[in-house]
Design a protein around this motif. Sequence first.
Motif, PDB file in Angstrom:
ATOM      1  N   ALA A   1       0.835  -1.202   0.000  1.00  0.00           N
ATOM      2  CA  ALA A   1       0.000   0.000   0.000  1.00  0.00           C
ATOM      3  C   ALA A   1       0.872   1.254   0.000  1.00  0.00           C
ATOM      4  O   ALA A   1       0.574   2.233  -0.688  1.00  0.00           O
ATOM      5  N   PHE A   2       1.965   1.239   0.761  1.00  0.00           N
ATOM      6  CA  PHE A   2       2.869   2.392   0.808  1.00  0.00           C
ATOM      7  C   PHE A   2       3.516   2.628  -0.557  1.00  0.00           C
ATOM      8  O   PHE A   2       3.602   3.756  -1.026  1.00  0.00           O
ATOM      9  N   GLU A   3       3.958   1.555  -1.202  1.00  0.00           N
ATOM     10  CA  GLU A   3       4.548   1.695  -2.537  1.00  0.00           C
ATOM     11  C   GLU A   3       3.534   2.247  -3.524  1.00  0.00           C
ATOM     12  O   GLU A   3       3.859   3.103  -4.357  1.00  0.00           O
ATOM     13  N   ALA A   4       2.283   1.792  -3.433  1.00  0.00           N
ATOM     14  CA  ALA A   4       1.233   2.312  -4.309  1.00  0.00           C
ATOM     15  C   ALA A   4       0.991   3.785  -4.040  1.00  0.00           C
ATOM     16  O   ALA A   4       0.809   4.578  -4.974  1.00  0.00           O
ATOM     17  N   TYR A   5       1.013   4.189  -2.766  1.00  0.00           N
ATOM     18  CA  TYR A   5       0.832   5.599  -2.416  1.00  0.00           C
ATOM     19  C   TYR A   5       1.952   6.450  -3.008  1.00  0.00           C
ATOM     20  O   TYR A   5       1.700   7.487  -3.626  1.00  0.00           O
TER      21      TYR A   5
ATOM     22  N   ASN B   1      11.649   5.291  10.586  1.00  0.00           N
ATOM     23  CA  ASN B   1      12.215   3.960  10.383  1.00  0.00           C
ATOM     24  C   ASN B   1      11.199   2.829  10.400  1.00  0.00           C
ATOM     25  O   ASN B   1      11.539   1.703  10.731  1.00  0.00           O
ATOM     26  N   LEU B   2       9.953   3.096  10.025  1.00  0.00           N
ATOM     27  CA  LEU B   2       8.988   2.006   9.886  1.00  0.00           C
ATOM     28  C   LEU B   2       9.462   1.048   8.793  1.00  0.00           C
ATOM     29  O   LEU B   2      10.058   1.473   7.801  1.00  0.00           O
ATOM     30  N   ALA B   3       9.194  -0.213   8.967  1.00  0.00           N
ATOM     31  CA  ALA B   3       9.684  -1.217   8.026  1.00  0.00           C
ATOM     32  C   ALA B   3       9.247  -0.938   6.592  1.00  0.00           C
ATOM     33  O   ALA B   3      10.040  -1.059   5.653  1.00  0.00           O
ATOM     34  N   PHE B   4       7.989  -0.542   6.399  1.00  0.00           N
ATOM     35  CA  PHE B   4       7.519  -0.339   5.025  1.00  0.00           C
ATOM     36  C   PHE B   4       8.099   0.916   4.397  1.00  0.00           C
ATOM     37  O   PHE B   4       8.064   1.076   3.190  1.00  0.00           O
ATOM     38  N   HIS B   5       8.662   1.832   5.197  1.00  0.00           N
ATOM     39  CA  HIS B   5       9.321   3.014   4.631  1.00  0.00           C
ATOM     40  C   HIS B   5      10.660   2.659   3.984  1.00  0.00           C
ATOM     41  O   HIS B   5      11.208   3.448   3.225  1.00  0.00           O
ATOM     42  N   LYS B   6      11.182   1.483   4.278  1.00  0.00           N
ATOM     43  CA  LYS B   6      12.490   1.072   3.757  1.00  0.00           C
ATOM     44  C   LYS B   6      12.375   0.375   2.405  1.00  0.00           C
ATOM     45  O   LYS B   6      13.300  -0.291   1.965  1.00  0.00           O
ATOM     46  N   SER B   7      11.280   0.566   1.723  1.00  0.00           N
ATOM     47  CA  SER B   7      11.034  -0.060   0.428  1.00  0.00           C
ATOM     48  C   SER B   7      11.979   0.497  -0.634  1.00  0.00           C
ATOM     49  O   SER B   7      12.035   1.706  -0.865  1.00  0.00           O
ATOM     50  N   GLU B   8      12.697  -0.383  -1.291  1.00  0.00           N
ATOM     51  CA  GLU B   8      13.603   0.037  -2.364  1.00  0.00           C
ATOM     52  C   GLU B   8      12.819   0.556  -3.567  1.00  0.00           C
ATOM     53  O   GLU B   8      13.238   1.490  -4.234  1.00  0.00           O
ATOM     54  N   LYS B   9      11.665  -0.030  -3.841  1.00  0.00           N
ATOM     55  CA  LYS B   9      10.831   0.421  -4.952  1.00  0.00           C
ATOM     56  C   LYS B   9      10.364   1.861  -4.726  1.00  0.00           C
ATOM     57  O   LYS B   9      10.401   2.691  -5.644  1.00  0.00           O
ATOM     58  N   ALA B  10       9.942   2.183  -3.500  1.00  0.00           N
ATOM     59  CA  ALA B  10       9.511   3.540  -3.183  1.00  0.00           C
ATOM     60  C   ALA B  10      10.686   4.504  -3.290  1.00  0.00           C
ATOM     61  O   ALA B  10      10.546   5.609  -3.827  1.00  0.00           O
ATOM     62  N   ALA B  11      11.846   4.107  -2.773  1.00  0.00           N
ATOM     63  CA  ALA B  11      13.026   4.974  -2.831  1.00  0.00           C
ATOM     64  C   ALA B  11      13.423   5.248  -4.283  1.00  0.00           C
ATOM     65  O   ALA B  11      13.758   6.389  -4.636  1.00  0.00           O
ATOM     66  N   GLN B  12      13.365   4.240  -5.126  1.00  0.00           N
ATOM     67  CA  GLN B  12      13.706   4.410  -6.543  1.00  0.00           C
ATOM     68  C   GLN B  12      12.712   5.364  -7.219  1.00  0.00           C
ATOM     69  O   GLN B  12      13.107   6.234  -7.987  1.00  0.00           O
ATOM     70  N   CYS B  13      11.452   5.230  -6.901  1.00  0.00           N
ATOM     71  CA  CYS B  13      10.416   6.115  -7.485  1.00  0.00           C
ATOM     72  C   CYS B  13      10.671   7.565  -7.073  1.00  0.00           C
ATOM     73  O   CYS B  13      10.560   8.487  -7.905  1.00  0.00           O
ATOM     74  N   LEU B  14      11.047   7.795  -5.816  1.00  0.00           N
ATOM     75  CA  LEU B  14      11.325   9.152  -5.333  1.00  0.00           C
ATOM     76  C   LEU B  14      12.580   9.720  -5.999  1.00  0.00           C
ATOM     77  O   LEU B  14      12.626  10.892  -6.363  1.00  0.00           O
ATOM     78  N   ARG B  15      13.616   8.870  -6.170  1.00  0.00           N
ATOM     79  CA  ARG B  15      14.853   9.338  -6.839  1.00  0.00           C
ATOM     80  C   ARG B  15      14.582   9.734  -8.284  1.00  0.00           C
ATOM     81  O   ARG B  15      15.147  10.705  -8.768  1.00  0.00           O
ATOM     82  N   GLN B  16      13.716   8.992  -8.951  1.00  0.00           N
ATOM     83  CA  GLN B  16      13.395   9.313 -10.344  1.00  0.00           C
ATOM     84  C   GLN B  16      12.727  10.681 -10.471  1.00  0.00           C
ATOM     85  O   GLN B  16      12.884  11.355 -11.485  1.00  0.00           O
ATOM     86  N   ARG B  17      12.011  11.093  -9.426  1.00  0.00           N
ATOM     87  CA  ARG B  17      11.349  12.405  -9.440  1.00  0.00           C
ATOM     88  C   ARG B  17      12.289  13.531  -9.019  1.00  0.00           C
ATOM     89  O   ARG B  17      11.914  14.690  -9.018  1.00  0.00           O
ATOM     90  N   GLY B  18      13.508  13.172  -8.615  1.00  0.00           N
ATOM     91  CA  GLY B  18      14.483  14.182  -8.212  1.00  0.00           C
ATOM     92  C   GLY B  18      14.310  14.651  -6.772  1.00  0.00           C
ATOM     93  O   GLY B  18      14.872  15.676  -6.378  1.00  0.00           O
ATOM     94  N   ALA B  19      13.570  13.901  -5.994  1.00  0.00           N
ATOM     95  CA  ALA B  19      13.350  14.282  -4.586  1.00  0.00           C
ATOM     96  C   ALA B  19      14.309  13.540  -3.690  1.00  0.00           C
ATOM     97  O   ALA B  19      14.878  12.543  -4.034  1.00  0.00           O
TER      98      ALA B  19
END
Length: 119
Positions: free
Chosen positions: A78-82, A101-119
């Motif tokens: 759900a976090f990755e979808a958000y 440091n919640l476990a779901f915040h450590k998602s590599e997919k989410a981090a990659q999506c944020l990096r692609q946006r330049g954030a």
Amino acid sequence: MARPPSGPHAPRAAPPGVPGRDLRQHQDDAPARAGAQRPAAAHERSLGHRKTHTFIAGLRCHELSAPWVIDGPITRLAFEAYIETQLAPTLRTGDVVILDNLAFHKSEKAAQCLRQRGA
């Protein structure tokens, strides 16, 4: 003359504008007299399972951005979808995203999506 109770178990005065109530007794508690029972409806209500909703949003200095409500607790999926569908489209290059440091915040997919946006 009896002194009013004092210490941590003494009734507290209600704040201004709030009707007074003895905070030691829950509204669904049975009366203090012997043999008193709760009505069935109150008993069922106190044992009922409540449905969980999760609210998540980005916080900017002047507004909330990308508010999202889901049914149930948040999970990694759900976090990755958000991040992918709600938050990332609102980000601009140079925006800062802070996660705890919640476990779901450590998602590599989410981090990659944020990096692609330049954030």
